[in-house]
Design a protein around this motif. Structure first.
Motif, PDB file in Angstrom:
ATOM      1  N   ARG A  86      51.101  17.763  57.118  1.00  0.00           N
ATOM      2  CA  ARG A  86      52.554  17.769  57.234  1.00  0.00           C
ATOM      3  C   ARG A  86      53.150  18.845  56.346  1.00  0.00           C
ATOM      4  O   ARG A  86      52.650  19.132  55.256  1.00  0.00           O
ATOM      5  CB  ARG A  86      53.129  16.414  56.815  1.00  0.00           C
ATOM      6  CG  ARG A  86      53.200  15.416  57.949  1.00  0.00           C
ATOM      7  CD  ARG A  86      54.239  14.345  57.621  1.00  0.00           C
ATOM      8  NE  ARG A  86      54.423  13.457  58.737  1.00  0.00           N
ATOM      9  CZ  ARG A  86      55.185  13.712  59.790  1.00  0.00           C
ATOM     10  NH1 ARG A  86      55.812  14.875  59.884  1.00  0.00           N
ATOM     11  NH2 ARG A  86      55.319  12.835  60.760  1.00  0.00           N
ATOM     12  N   VAL A  87      54.234  19.446  56.833  1.00  0.00           N
ATOM     13  CA  VAL A  87      55.096  20.296  56.015  1.00  0.00           C
ATOM     14  C   VAL A  87      56.507  19.772  56.201  1.00  0.00           C
ATOM     15  O   VAL A  87      56.748  18.874  57.002  1.00  0.00           O
ATOM     16  CB  VAL A  87      54.991  21.784  56.418  1.00  0.00           C
ATOM     17  CG1 VAL A  87      53.618  22.334  56.062  1.00  0.00           C
ATOM     18  CG2 VAL A  87      55.255  21.973  57.909  1.00  0.00           C
ATOM     19  N   ASP A  88      57.453  20.332  55.457  1.00  0.00           N
ATOM     20  CA  ASP A  88      58.809  19.773  55.435  1.00  0.00           C
ATOM     21  C   ASP A  88      59.430  19.634  56.816  1.00  0.00           C
ATOM     22  O   ASP A  88      60.102  18.644  57.109  1.00  0.00           O
ATOM     23  CB  ASP A  88      59.719  20.638  54.557  1.00  0.00           C
ATOM     24  CG  ASP A  88      59.378  20.516  53.081  1.00  0.00           C
ATOM     25  OD1 ASP A  88      58.707  19.531  52.728  1.00  0.00           O
ATOM     26  OD2 ASP A  88      59.759  21.412  52.310  1.00  0.00           O
ATOM     27  N   ASP A  89      59.208  20.634  57.684  1.00  0.00           N
ATOM     28  CA  ASP A  89      59.874  20.597  58.989  1.00  0.00           C
ATOM     29  C   ASP A  89      58.886  20.515  60.144  1.00  0.00           C
ATOM     30  O   ASP A  89      59.147  21.012  61.238  1.00  0.00           O
ATOM     31  CB  ASP A  89      60.768  21.828  59.160  1.00  0.00           C
ATOM     32  CG  ASP A  89      60.017  23.124  58.877  1.00  0.00           C
ATOM     33  OD1 ASP A  89      58.852  23.045  58.461  1.00  0.00           O
ATOM     34  OD2 ASP A  89      60.614  24.203  59.066  1.00  0.00           O
ATOM     35  N   GLY A  90      57.738  19.905  59.930  1.00  0.00           N
ATOM     36  CA  GLY A  90      56.791  19.762  61.019  1.00  0.00           C
ATOM     37  C   GLY A  90      55.362  19.651  60.551  1.00  0.00           C
ATOM     38  O   GLY A  90      55.051  18.867  59.639  1.00  0.00           O
ATOM     39  N   PHE A  91      54.490  20.474  61.132  1.00  0.00           N
ATOM     40  CA  PHE A  91      53.062  20.369  60.872  1.00  0.00           C
ATOM     41  C   PHE A  91      52.449  21.754  60.695  1.00  0.00           C
ATOM     42  O   PHE A  91      52.911  22.735  61.274  1.00  0.00           O
ATOM     43  CB  PHE A  91      52.363  19.647  62.030  1.00  0.00           C
ATOM     44  CG  PHE A  91      52.887  18.261  62.256  1.00  0.00           C
ATOM     45  CD1 PHE A  91      52.368  17.186  61.556  1.00  0.00           C
ATOM     46  CD2 PHE A  91      53.928  18.039  63.157  1.00  0.00           C
ATOM     47  CE1 PHE A  91      52.864  15.912  61.750  1.00  0.00           C
ATOM     48  CE2 PHE A  91      54.431  16.770  63.361  1.00  0.00           C
ATOM     49  CZ  PHE A  91      53.898  15.704  62.646  1.00  0.00           C
ATOM     50  N   GLU A  92      51.396  21.790  59.906  1.00  0.00           N
ATOM     51  CA  GLU A  92      50.632  23.000  59.673  1.00  0.00           C
ATOM     52  C   GLU A  92      49.235  22.786  60.225  1.00  0.00           C
ATOM     53  O   GLU A  92      48.607  21.761  59.974  1.00  0.00           O
ATOM     54  CB  GLU A  92      50.583  23.280  58.175  1.00  0.00           C
ATOM     55  CG  GLU A  92      49.985  24.625  57.800  1.00  0.00           C
ATOM     56  CD  GLU A  92      50.084  24.865  56.302  1.00  0.00           C
ATOM     57  OE1 GLU A  92      50.871  25.726  55.899  1.00  0.00           O
ATOM     58  OE2 GLU A  92      49.367  24.165  55.549  1.00  0.00           O
ATOM     59  N   VAL A  93      48.742  23.762  60.999  1.00  0.00           N
ATOM     60  CA  VAL A  93      47.426  23.660  61.623  1.00  0.00           C
ATOM     61  C   VAL A  93      46.625  24.901  61.276  1.00  0.00           C
ATOM     62  O   VAL A  93      47.082  26.024  61.495  1.00  0.00           O
ATOM     63  CB  VAL A  93      47.556  23.529  63.160  1.00  0.00           C
ATOM     64  CG1 VAL A  93      46.174  23.442  63.801  1.00  0.00           C
ATOM     65  CG2 VAL A  93      48.403  22.324  63.536  1.00  0.00           C
ATOM     66  N   GLY A 242      46.413  10.477  58.995  1.00  0.00           N
ATOM     67  CA  GLY A 242      46.538   9.055  58.676  1.00  0.00           C
ATOM     68  C   GLY A 242      47.020   8.179  59.810  1.00  0.00           C
ATOM     69  O   GLY A 242      47.648   7.136  59.577  1.00  0.00           O
ATOM     70  N   ALA A 243      46.717   8.537  61.061  1.00  0.00           N
ATOM     71  CA  ALA A 243      47.156   7.734  62.204  1.00  0.00           C
ATOM     72  C   ALA A 243      46.449   6.380  62.214  1.00  0.00           C
ATOM     73  O   ALA A 243      45.254   6.285  61.922  1.00  0.00           O
ATOM     74  CB  ALA A 243      46.874   8.480  63.505  1.00  0.00           C
ATOM     75  N   PHE A 253      39.271   4.030  67.905  1.00  0.00           N
ATOM     76  CA  PHE A 253      40.248   4.921  68.515  1.00  0.00           C
ATOM     77  C   PHE A 253      41.625   4.740  67.880  1.00  0.00           C
ATOM     78  O   PHE A 253      41.992   3.645  67.448  1.00  0.00           O
ATOM     79  CB  PHE A 253      40.350   4.665  70.024  1.00  0.00           C
ATOM     80  CG  PHE A 253      39.117   5.066  70.773  1.00  0.00           C
ATOM     81  CD1 PHE A 253      38.946   6.366  71.218  1.00  0.00           C
ATOM     82  CD2 PHE A 253      38.106   4.144  71.018  1.00  0.00           C
ATOM     83  CE1 PHE A 253      37.804   6.743  71.898  1.00  0.00           C
ATOM     84  CE2 PHE A 253      36.959   4.508  71.695  1.00  0.00           C
ATOM     85  CZ  PHE A 253      36.804   5.817  72.136  1.00  0.00           C
ATOM     86  N   VAL A 254      42.373   5.839  67.856  1.00  0.00           N
ATOM     87  CA  VAL A 254      43.729   5.827  67.327  1.00  0.00           C
ATOM     88  C   VAL A 254      44.646   5.073  68.286  1.00  0.00           C
ATOM     89  O   VAL A 254      44.524   5.178  69.510  1.00  0.00           O
ATOM     90  CB  VAL A 254      44.224   7.278  67.118  1.00  0.00           C
ATOM     91  CG1 VAL A 254      45.735   7.330  66.940  1.00  0.00           C
ATOM     92  CG2 VAL A 254      43.527   7.897  65.912  1.00  0.00           C
ATOM     93  N   ASN A 255      45.571   4.304  67.728  1.00  0.00           N
ATOM     94  CA  ASN A 255      46.527   3.550  68.531  1.00  0.00           C
ATOM     95  C   ASN A 255      47.625   4.471  69.059  1.00  0.00           C
ATOM     96  O   ASN A 255      48.150   5.308  68.322  1.00  0.00           O
ATOM     97  CB  ASN A 255      47.183   2.446  67.689  1.00  0.00           C
ATOM     98  CG  ASN A 255      46.180   1.493  67.087  1.00  0.00           C
ATOM     99  OD1 ASN A 255      45.141   1.227  67.672  1.00  0.00           O
ATOM    100  ND2 ASN A 255      46.472   0.983  65.903  1.00  0.00           N
ATOM    101  N   SER A 263      51.156   6.517  65.465  1.00  0.00           N
ATOM    102  CA  SER A 263      51.936   5.941  64.364  1.00  0.00           C
ATOM    103  C   SER A 263      52.516   7.024  63.454  1.00  0.00           C
ATOM    104  O   SER A 263      53.366   6.722  62.613  1.00  0.00           O
ATOM    105  CB  SER A 263      51.058   5.003  63.531  1.00  0.00           C
ATOM    106  OG  SER A 263      49.972   5.722  62.950  1.00  0.00           O
ATOM    107  N   VAL A 264      52.071   8.266  63.616  1.00  0.00           N
ATOM    108  CA  VAL A 264      52.568   9.378  62.806  1.00  0.00           C
ATOM    109  C   VAL A 264      53.723  10.036  63.555  1.00  0.00           C
ATOM    110  O   VAL A 264      53.535  10.545  64.667  1.00  0.00           O
ATOM    111  CB  VAL A 264      51.462  10.415  62.539  1.00  0.00           C
ATOM    112  CG1 VAL A 264      51.996  11.555  61.680  1.00  0.00           C
ATOM    113  CG2 VAL A 264      50.265   9.750  61.869  1.00  0.00           C
TER     114      VAL A 264
END
Length: 315
Positions: A86-93, A242-243, A253-255, A263-264
């Motif tokens: 996570r970053v402040d305004d979204g996600f970093e990949v 952390g899903a 499996f992730v929900n 959940s994220v």
């Protein structure tokens, strides 16, 4: 490191990921697909039960899908993702080459890995005479002699399913053991043969599967083998975020909700990443649903951004 910002980054370019991307690019979103180039069904020469594409190579379908996404302005890169955060305004990949991209939203469609029993020759013929999905491959071996290699107690109802395609089905008990009680009665009633003992190796030639050799030296003639391998979701990006997840008989499996929302907040997951039973049509449908829900989530964000800008202008 090169950093680019996208509305959505889709990790995984299989049927689910490309379907999600196609819906989003047609909604005029900036979309990047990062794909390792190793789809689960790459071992199969043909796919079946896919409306309008029956008998087509799965790799051809993906090539056509990539062209469609790129035709609407989407970008597809061959890359293996090693980190999500996570970053402040979204996600970093970040990928294995050290390239980093930023995204407002994230889709994980990385699929799963099939863990086959450690039997000589089994993996060599995976997708070429050894299969998991009778709906995908059963018709092609209809009325022939089919072996079902047991991997768990779930193999009992699975064998009854395979019986739909042939009256000559052999249950290879291997380390699971033979069915008992009502299950055994069901096998007897439908003429399903039972072979006890460990399977040593798959027997095959240039024309395909010919049977199996048992640990005691016996050979059993077969024309095809179905088995239900253990499924391992390739969901490290979701684990890093952390899903929430659930242990199921088919694996961990992730929900997700019906649209693939995890959940994220801001993260969706589709296809075999979250559903081991999803075939190509189901994965395409899941991707389409996720794309629509995700775009609307972006619209709601756009409304808030516009309201914030309007307040600043009025101040």
């Amino acid at each position: 490191m090169n950093t680019n910002r996208w509305d959505v980054v889709v990790i995984g370019g299989g049927p689910a990921g490309l379907s999600t991307a196609l819906t989003l690019v047609r909604a005029r979103r900036r979309v990047l697909v990062l794909d390792s180039g190793l789809p689960r069904n790459r071992f199969a020469a043909h796919m079946h039960g896919v409306l309008g594409h029956d008998g087509k190579s799965p790799l051809t379908l993906l090539a056509e899908g990539r062209a469609e996404v790129e035709g609407y302005g989407g970008v597809i890169r061959e890359a293996t993702v090693v980190r999500t955060g996570r970053v402040d305004d979204g996600f970093e990949v970040e990928d294995s080459d050290g390239r980093v991209v930023l995204a407002r939203k994230l889709v994980v469609a990385t699929g799963l890995r099939d863990e086959l029993p450690d039997i000589e020759g089994l993996a060599d013929y995976w997708g070429r005479g050894v299969a998991v999905c009778p709906y995908c491959d059963g018709y092609e071996v209809r009325d022939r002699r089919i072996g079902v290699l047991a991997t768990s107690q779930m193999s009992v109802p699975y064998t009854q399913l395979v019986r739909q395609w042939s009256s000559s089905v052999v249950y290879l008990a291997d380390t699971v053991g033979p069915p008992t009680g009502a299950d055994r009665m069901g096998f007897d009633a439908r003429g399903i043969e039972i072979e006890e003992g460990a399977v040593r190796r798959v027997i095959a030639d240039a024309d395909g599967i010919r049977g199996v050799e048992m640990a005691d030296g016996r050979t059993i003639d077969l024309d095809a083998i179905f088995t239900h391998p253990h499924s391992v979701a390739l969901d490290e990006p979701l684990r890093q975020l952390g899903a929430d997840r659930t242990e199921t008989p088919l694996g961990s499996f992730v929900n997700v909700d019906p649209t693939g929302r995890t959940s994220v907040a801001g993260v969706w997951a589709v296809g075999n990443t979250v559903n081991a039973a999803a075939n190509v049509p189901a994965s395409i449908g899941a991707g389409s649903a996720a794309g629509g829900a995700l775009n609307y989530d972006l619209v709601l964000d756009d409304v808030q951004l516009a309201l914030g800008a309007a307040k600043e202008d009025a101040a």
